[in-house]
Design a protein around this motif. Sequence first.
Motif, PDB file in Angstrom:
ATOM      1  N   ALA A 212       0.808  -1.190  -0.043  1.00 19.70           N
ATOM      2  CA  ALA A 212      -0.053   0.007  -0.016  1.00 19.70           C
ATOM      3  C   ALA A 212       0.851   1.357   0.052  1.00 19.70           C
ATOM      4  CB  ALA A 212      -1.151  -0.020   1.230  1.00 19.70           C
ATOM      5  N   SER A 213       1.849   1.433   0.862  1.00 21.18           N
ATOM      6  CA  SER A 213       2.636   2.484   0.991  1.00 21.18           C
ATOM      7  C   SER A 213       3.331   2.901  -0.149  1.00 21.18           C
ATOM      8  CB  SER A 213       3.762   2.503   1.846  1.00 21.18           C
ATOM      9  OG  SER A 213       4.810   1.682   1.994  1.00 21.18           O
ATOM     10  N   SER A 214       3.981   1.679  -0.972  1.00 18.24           N
ATOM     11  CA  SER A 214       4.749   1.856  -2.311  1.00 18.24           C
ATOM     12  C   SER A 214       3.745   2.188  -3.396  1.00 18.24           C
ATOM     13  CB  SER A 214       5.336   0.637  -2.654  1.00 18.24           C
ATOM     14  OG  SER A 214       6.354   0.116  -1.821  1.00 18.24           O
ATOM     15  N   ALA A 215       2.613   1.721  -3.360  1.00 17.26           N
ATOM     16  CA  ALA A 215       1.663   2.269  -4.534  1.00 17.26           C
ATOM     17  C   ALA A 215       1.267   3.665  -4.353  1.00 17.26           C
ATOM     18  CB  ALA A 215       0.451   1.258  -4.110  1.00 17.26           C
ATOM     19  N   ILE A 216       1.165   3.910  -3.212  1.00 11.61           N
ATOM     20  CA  ILE A 216       0.755   5.442  -3.040  1.00 11.61           C
ATOM     21  C   ILE A 216       1.805   6.493  -3.519  1.00 11.61           C
ATOM     22  CG2 ILE A 216       0.470   7.204  -1.157  1.00 11.61           C
ATOM     23  CD1 ILE A 216      -1.328   5.214   0.451  1.00 11.61           C
ATOM     24  N   MET A 217       3.085   5.939  -3.014  1.00  9.01           N
ATOM     25  CA  MET A 217       4.229   6.640  -3.423  1.00  9.01           C
ATOM     26  C   MET A 217       4.447   6.747  -5.055  1.00  9.01           C
ATOM     27  SD  MET A 217       7.713   6.128  -4.543  1.00  9.01           S
ATOM     28  CE  MET A 217       7.805   4.457  -4.139  1.00  9.01           C
ATOM     29  N   TYR A 218       4.178   5.526  -5.600  1.00 12.51           N
ATOM     30  CA  TYR A 218       4.307   5.293  -7.134  1.00 12.51           C
ATOM     31  C   TYR A 218       3.414   6.401  -7.748  1.00 12.51           C
ATOM     32  CZ  TYR A 218       4.683   3.253 -11.740  1.00 12.51           C
ATOM     33  OH  TYR A 218       4.602   3.109 -13.078  1.00 12.51           O
ATOM     34  N   HIS A 219       2.112   6.279  -7.094  1.00 19.94           N
ATOM     35  CA  HIS A 219       0.937   7.236  -7.961  1.00 19.94           C
ATOM     36  C   HIS A 219       1.160   8.668  -7.698  1.00 19.94           C
ATOM     37  CE1 HIS A 219      -3.020   8.487  -8.815  1.00 19.94           C
ATOM     38  NE2 HIS A 219      -2.954   9.248  -7.563  1.00 19.94           N
ATOM     39  N   HIS A 220       1.875   9.145  -6.501  1.00 19.77           N
ATOM     40  CA  HIS A 220       2.427  10.212  -6.438  1.00 19.77           C
ATOM     41  C   HIS A 220       3.376  10.702  -7.322  1.00 19.77           C
ATOM     42  CE1 HIS A 220       2.977  14.128  -3.826  1.00 19.77           C
ATOM     43  NE2 HIS A 220       4.414  13.810  -3.626  1.00 19.77           N
ATOM     44  N   LEU A 221       4.387  10.006  -7.223  1.00 17.02           N
ATOM     45  CA  LEU A 221       5.325  10.209  -8.461  1.00 17.02           C
ATOM     46  C   LEU A 221       4.819  10.352  -9.664  1.00 17.02           C
ATOM     47  CD1 LEU A 221       8.281   8.140  -7.092  1.00 17.02           C
ATOM     48  CD2 LEU A 221       8.073  10.625  -6.777  1.00 17.02           C
TER      49      LEU A 221
ATOM     50  N   LEU B 186       3.208  13.742 -14.546  1.00 15.49           N
ATOM     51  CA  LEU B 186       2.127  14.116 -15.336  1.00 15.49           C
ATOM     52  C   LEU B 186       2.005  15.600 -15.133  1.00 15.49           C
ATOM     53  CD1 LEU B 186      -0.370  11.208 -15.033  1.00 15.49           C
ATOM     54  CD2 LEU B 186       0.993  11.810 -17.041  1.00 15.49           C
ATOM     55  N   TYR B 187       1.809  16.283 -14.143  1.00 18.15           N
ATOM     56  CA  TYR B 187       1.653  17.678 -14.007  1.00 18.15           C
ATOM     57  C   TYR B 187       2.842  18.413 -14.788  1.00 18.15           C
ATOM     58  CZ  TYR B 187       1.469  22.424 -11.552  1.00 18.15           C
ATOM     59  OH  TYR B 187       1.281  23.371 -11.354  1.00 18.15           O
TER      60      TYR B 187
ATOM     61  N   ARG C 271       6.705  20.354 -19.803  1.00 18.99           N
ATOM     62  CA  ARG C 271       7.725  19.340 -20.516  1.00 18.99           C
ATOM     63  C   ARG C 271       6.782  18.188 -21.331  1.00 18.99           C
ATOM     64  NH1 ARG C 271      12.992  18.155 -19.101  1.00 18.99           N
ATOM     65  NH2 ARG C 271      12.762  16.710 -20.861  1.00 18.99           N
ATOM     66  N   PRO C 272       6.129  18.419 -22.331  1.00 21.94           N
ATOM     67  CA  PRO C 272       5.156  17.627 -23.056  1.00 21.94           C
ATOM     68  C   PRO C 272       6.318  16.486 -23.680  1.00 21.94           C
ATOM     69  CG  PRO C 272       5.605  19.821 -24.328  1.00 21.94           C
ATOM     70  CD  PRO C 272       6.144  19.927 -22.983  1.00 21.94           C
ATOM     71  N   ASP C 273       7.368  16.465 -23.730  1.00 19.33           N
ATOM     72  CA  ASP C 273       8.208  15.534 -24.232  1.00 19.33           C
ATOM     73  C   ASP C 273       8.224  14.274 -23.112  1.00 19.33           C
ATOM     74  OD1 ASP C 273       9.692  17.445 -22.553  1.00 19.33           O
ATOM     75  OD2 ASP C 273      11.538  16.092 -23.014  1.00 19.33           O
ATOM     76  N   LEU C 274       7.885  14.451 -21.808  1.00 14.71           N
ATOM     77  CA  LEU C 274       8.008  13.498 -20.776  1.00 14.71           C
ATOM     78  C   LEU C 274       6.600  12.796 -20.933  1.00 14.71           C
ATOM     79  CD1 LEU C 274       9.009  15.487 -17.824  1.00 14.71           C
ATOM     80  CD2 LEU C 274      10.269  13.891 -19.006  1.00 14.71           C
ATOM     81  N   LEU C 275       5.613  13.058 -21.538  1.00 12.17           N
ATOM     82  CA  LEU C 275       4.201  12.424 -21.455  1.00 12.17           C
ATOM     83  C   LEU C 275       4.271  11.023 -21.889  1.00 12.17           C
ATOM     84  CD1 LEU C 275       1.772  15.390 -22.147  1.00 12.17           C
ATOM     85  CD2 LEU C 275       2.362  14.379 -20.060  1.00 12.17           C
ATOM     86  N   LEU C 276       4.900  10.753 -22.919  1.00  9.77           N
ATOM     87  CA  LEU C 276       4.552   9.393 -23.690  1.00  9.77           C
ATOM     88  C   LEU C 276       5.567   8.527 -22.723  1.00  9.77           C
ATOM     89  CD1 LEU C 276       4.257   7.610 -25.750  1.00  9.77           C
ATOM     90  CD2 LEU C 276       6.312   7.873 -26.881  1.00  9.77           C
ATOM     91  N   ALA C 277       6.677   9.082 -21.970  1.00  6.75           N
ATOM     92  CA  ALA C 277       7.433   8.094 -21.103  1.00  6.75           C
ATOM     93  C   ALA C 277       6.714   7.904 -19.790  1.00  6.75           C
ATOM     94  CB  ALA C 277       8.853   8.546 -20.834  1.00  6.75           C
ATOM     95  N   VAL C 278       5.741   8.873 -19.367  1.00 10.42           N
ATOM     96  CA  VAL C 278       4.995   8.602 -18.210  1.00 10.42           C
ATOM     97  C   VAL C 278       3.957   7.828 -18.441  1.00 10.42           C
ATOM     98  CG1 VAL C 278       3.732   9.826 -16.482  1.00 10.42           C
ATOM     99  CG2 VAL C 278       5.895  10.916 -17.227  1.00 10.42           C
TER     100      VAL C 278
END
Length: 83
Positions: A55-64, A69-70, A76-83
Amino acid sequence: MTIDFSEPGKVIFSMLDYIDRLIAETPEEVLKGEGTSPAANHLFQVNDRGTKLDASSAIMYHHLIAQLLYLGKRTRPDLLLAV
């Protein structure tokens, strides 16, 4: 976010402080290694044998991911495909 109007006819958007904070918050084990192209053939394949995050890793991953995405949508629209 920094908005720079110092050059006539030009506006420069920068989120370097946001990126620095994002990297500082990211655990070391996430920053290790190297990435491959997100457009690889396995992009939409699900590994049924993979272990789920706790649960804590899932929350951290979601947060990152939300922060990346923000950042991608703002400067940095070049990041969107990689994210």
